[in-house]
Design a protein around this motif. Structure first.
Motif: not given
Length: 147
Positions: A17, A80, A83, A86, A96
């Motif tokens: 990440k 989402k 993600n 990223d 989160t």
């Protein structure tokens, strides 16, 4: 991709990440190039999406104390998007954490609705549900009905 492996509080981040800050610095250096490669354009779009997500999370965070908190679907949609972007930044970590806590509560509440639990356990679940910054009123009302 680089890796940030540990937060200051000791929580381990997902490997591979990149932080938003690092990608912003990389894009800034890329802007000094004579040519504008497609990879730089993609990187800049990714940074832009991260900033839009950051604003959405901040608006949600500021509105938590209002009378109409968002539901799990809304938070899941932001997870989402995080993600897809990223990139890691503090607001994503906060979101989160809230999402994980809410999912754990929903799982415990679902079990409590299907099985017999002690009064203390039910009271604890109701108390936790009342303090979640999400709208879990449908499940919460069912739990309160079991008290």
């Amino acid at each position: 991709r680089g890796a940030d492996s540990v937060l200051s509080d000791g929580d381990v981040l997902l490997e591979k990440k990149l932080t938003l800050e690092k990608v912003e610095r990389l894009a800034s250096k890329g802007r000094n190039l004579t040519l504008r490669p497609r990879s730089l354009v993609r990187l800049e779009k990714r940074v832009e999406r991260a900033h839009i997500l950051r604003r959405r999370i901040n608006v949600w965070n500021e509105a938590q104390n209002q009378e109409n908190p968002q539901n799990m679907k809304f938070i899941s949609s932001m997870i989402k998007e995080a993600n897809r972007v990223d990139l890691m930044f503090p607001e994503v970590l906060t979101l989160t954490g809230v999402h994980k806590k809410a999912e754990e509560w929903m799982e415990r509440a679902s079990i409590a609705l299907r099985t017999k639990m002690s009064l203390t356990e039910l009271e604890s679940l109701v108390s936790t549900g009342d303090n979640l910054p999400l709208n879990v009123s449908d499940v919460l009302e069912k739990l309160k009905g079991r008290l």
